[in-house]
Design an enzyme around this catalytic site. Structure first.
Site, PDB file in Angstrom:
ATOM      1  N   ALA A 147      26.316  47.739  69.191  1.00 21.05           N
ATOM      2  CA  ALA A 147      27.476  47.349  69.990  1.00 21.05           C
ATOM      3  C   ALA A 147      28.556  48.419  69.866  1.00 21.05           C
ATOM      4  O   ALA A 147      28.559  49.202  68.910  1.00 21.05           O
ATOM      5  CB  ALA A 147      28.017  45.997  69.552  1.00 21.05           C
ATOM      6  N   PHE A 148      29.477  48.445  70.807  1.00 25.85           N
ATOM      7  CA  PHE A 148      30.420  49.564  70.859  1.00 25.85           C
ATOM      8  C   PHE A 148      31.384  49.602  69.675  1.00 25.85           C
ATOM      9  O   PHE A 148      31.967  50.635  69.385  1.00 25.85           O
ATOM     10  CB  PHE A 148      31.177  49.559  72.195  1.00 25.85           C
ATOM     11  CG  PHE A 148      32.518  48.896  72.138  1.00 25.85           C
ATOM     12  CD1 PHE A 148      32.630  47.523  72.229  1.00 25.85           C
ATOM     13  CD2 PHE A 148      33.664  49.641  71.990  1.00 25.85           C
ATOM     14  CE1 PHE A 148      33.874  46.903  72.168  1.00 25.85           C
ATOM     15  CE2 PHE A 148      34.909  49.045  71.937  1.00 25.85           C
ATOM     16  CZ  PHE A 148      35.013  47.675  72.024  1.00 25.85           C
ATOM     17  N   LYS A 149      31.535  48.463  68.964  1.00 23.62           N
ATOM     18  CA  LYS A 149      32.456  48.468  67.824  1.00 23.62           C
ATOM     19  C   LYS A 149      32.019  49.453  66.743  1.00 23.62           C
ATOM     20  O   LYS A 149      32.831  49.876  65.926  1.00 23.62           O
ATOM     21  CB  LYS A 149      32.625  47.069  67.266  1.00 23.62           C
ATOM     22  CG  LYS A 149      33.398  46.182  68.229  1.00 23.62           C
ATOM     23  CD  LYS A 149      33.863  44.883  67.621  1.00 23.62           C
ATOM     24  CE  LYS A 149      34.707  44.110  68.614  1.00 23.62           C
ATOM     25  NZ  LYS A 149      33.927  43.669  69.809  1.00 23.62           N
ATOM     26  N   ASP A 150      30.741  49.837  66.758  1.00 25.47           N
ATOM     27  CA  ASP A 150      30.272  50.828  65.788  1.00 25.47           C
ATOM     28  C   ASP A 150      31.024  52.152  65.923  1.00 25.47           C
ATOM     29  O   ASP A 150      31.209  52.862  64.939  1.00 25.47           O
ATOM     30  CB  ASP A 150      28.774  51.097  65.984  1.00 25.47           C
ATOM     31  CG  ASP A 150      27.911  49.917  65.551  1.00 25.47           C
ATOM     32  OD1 ASP A 150      28.310  49.185  64.629  1.00 25.47           O
ATOM     33  OD2 ASP A 150      26.832  49.722  66.155  1.00 25.47           O
ATOM     34  N   LEU A 185      34.180  51.467  63.891  1.00 27.45           N
ATOM     35  CA  LEU A 185      34.053  50.988  62.512  1.00 27.45           C
ATOM     36  C   LEU A 185      33.236  51.917  61.628  1.00 27.45           C
ATOM     37  O   LEU A 185      33.444  51.965  60.420  1.00 27.45           O
ATOM     38  CB  LEU A 185      33.510  49.560  62.507  1.00 27.45           C
ATOM     39  CG  LEU A 185      34.557  48.567  63.043  1.00 27.45           C
ATOM     40  CD1 LEU A 185      33.949  47.203  63.321  1.00 27.45           C
ATOM     41  CD2 LEU A 185      35.741  48.425  62.083  1.00 27.45           C
TER      42      LEU A 185
END
Ligand code: PLP
Length: 460
Positions: free
Chosen positions: A108-111, A114
């Site tokens: 997911a793009f939050k990687d 984060l």
């Protein structure tokens, strides 16, 4: 470069301080004192690798970091991505491009944000010798991305509360099957709201907080927004020159992703316009079409990571659109907090459009996109294809940001196209051994768990 708070009541800080603090002491969000003009730097970035581009961009902001250390942080963050381009731009037809932001460890793009934040934390801990215990609560996706950003990092333990039996089995495996010794996935009885309340209580205890140096996983860290600017620059220069007037369509919840693109534009990236694409929880759609920012209840949807009530990153946009008038921002945020609504007179920010789709439309879009392009998009990305529902609409070039891999949402995909989407990372998880901890959803139980498993400085 220095960073100031959107509320104007905290001293300016360095990049490293802004990253370490997350939220500013006055309750505001950190933003660069002045957005630099990077148009020359951007134009020179055409053709660079993702990591090289990211490094050059961050060098402008992380002025208190050693450039070699910064470069190592960037490389460590994007090396684990399972695509050589990190953020590949896929062309579905002449006018339709998808920017795939799901090739990181949790798909997911939050990687993007984060992974980098995790490495920045580790670098600070190594330098200062001050260990941290990170505590967060999740209804699914953010917890997994935060865990994968911090797993195996020296001097950090991460504790994530989640409602037992109420996150998808896949999401639970992403949190419990990491095999890392510094990760504690804590299943609590009750709902996500119960997990949140317990989290708030635990953080509310100032003595405990400083005793174990407790830190939050939050969605508003400055480094997260900056990390997300990079893929807009990368994608822009991957477009054929004749398509660079394309609209960037961004599935949106907390406004973090689209804010990053808009900031890149303000710094000189010549993107023409953005579409704020929401699901049925459409506070931002309503804002951008009527000027009224108003809280309503959240209805769980097929795109759960966009099920939000208020868009926390909106405050940064507000600061810039009020031309840096922090007193005015504080006043608006206060009024909004008290009454749950704020009406902006003549709200017509240039370069934004908005769309909204409900769950039935999400399914219809996934089906249509599959039939038309042979491409499977996840339910969040589907919100970005809203224009495809209206075949009479004029066609124009667009880049749709794809925020998650479809295999993360097997039930919705199956319902829409009659077959499953799969991914080797998720298949491998099915064989792994989960490690989860059952803990009471109350402050006392959580604190004694952290005291038992948390890290102390002596451990470094
Ligand atoms: C978090 C998330 C979003 C929304 O991003 P914001 O930065 O909150 O706008 C969209 N899609 C997926 C898959 C997400 O995890």
């Amino acid at each position: 470069m220095q960073y100031v708070s959107t509320r104007g009541q905290s001293p300016a800080v360095s990049f490293s301080q802004a990253v370490a603090q997350g939220l500013a002491p006055d309750g505001g969000l950190y933003i660069p004192e002045k957005l630099p003009d990077l148009s020359t730097l951007f134009a020179e970035c055409e053709g660079l690798s993702y990591m090289e581009l990211c490094y050059r961009f961050f060098k402008v902001f992380a002025t208190d970091m050693d450039p070699d250390v910064l470069q190592a942080c960037v490389e460590q963050s994007y090396q684990p991505f399972n695509h050589p381009e990190v953020a590949p731009l896929v062309s579905l037809d002449d006018e339709t491009y998808v920017l795939e932001l799901f090739h990181g460890p949790t798909l997911a793009f939050k990687d993007f944000a984060l992974q980098l934040l995790g490495n920045l934390y580790e670098e600070q801990i190594t330098r200062t010798g001050e260990t941290i215990n990170v505590l967060g609560a999740t209804s699914g996706d953010t917890g997994a991305a935060a865990i994968h950003g911090l797993l195996g990092k020296k001097g950090v333990r991460i504790f994530i509360l989640y409602p037992d039996g109420r996150v998808s089995p896949l999401q639970e495996r992403q949190m419990t099957c990491t095999g890392a010794d510094n990760v504690y996935a804590m299943a609590i009885e009750g709902s996500f709201d119960d997990a949140q309340a317990a989290l708030k209580d635990t953080f509310g205890d100032a003595g405990f907080k400083s005793q174990v140096r407790l830190s939050a996983v939050n969605s508003i860290n400055l480094a997260r927004v900056l990390a997300q600017c990079v893929y807009y620059v990368y994608a822009y220069y991957r477009l054929p020159e004749s398509k660079r007037h394309a609209e960037f369509v961004v599935p949106t919840g907390n406004f973090g992703n689209v804010l990053a693109g808009w900031m890149a534009q303000k710094m000189g990236l010549p993107i023409k316009s953005f579409c704020v694409a929401t699901n049925q929880n459409d506070i931002l759609y309503r804002l951008f079409t009527s000027g009224l920012y108003e809280v309503q209840s959240v209805e769980p949807s097929h795109a759960p990571s966009m099920d939000i009530q208020v868009a926390s990153n909106f405050e940064r946009f507000l600061y810039f659109s009020q031309k840096g008038d922090a007193a005015r921002v504080s006043e608006i945020m206060k009024r909004f907090k008290e009454t749950g609504r704020y009406s902006f007179p003549n709200f017509a920010p240039d370069s934004f459009t908005a769309s909204r789709v409900d769950d039935a439309q999400i399914l219809e879009i996934i089906t249509r996109v599959y039939k038309r392009y042979g491409y499977i998009c996840d339910p969040h990305t589907a919100c970005g294809f809203a224009a495809d529902l209206d075949s009479s609409a004029p066609r124009k070039p667009r880049v749709i940001l794809s925020t998650a891999h479809p295999a993360k949402f097997p039930a919705v995909i199956e319902q829409a196209i009659g077959k499953e989407a799969t991914h080797p990372t998720l298949e491998a998880l099915k064989q792994a051994t989960p490690r989860k901890y059952h803990v009471g959803a109350d402050k006392a139980s959580i604190q004694s768990f952290i005291l038992e498993h948390g890290i102390r400085d002596a451990a470094l």
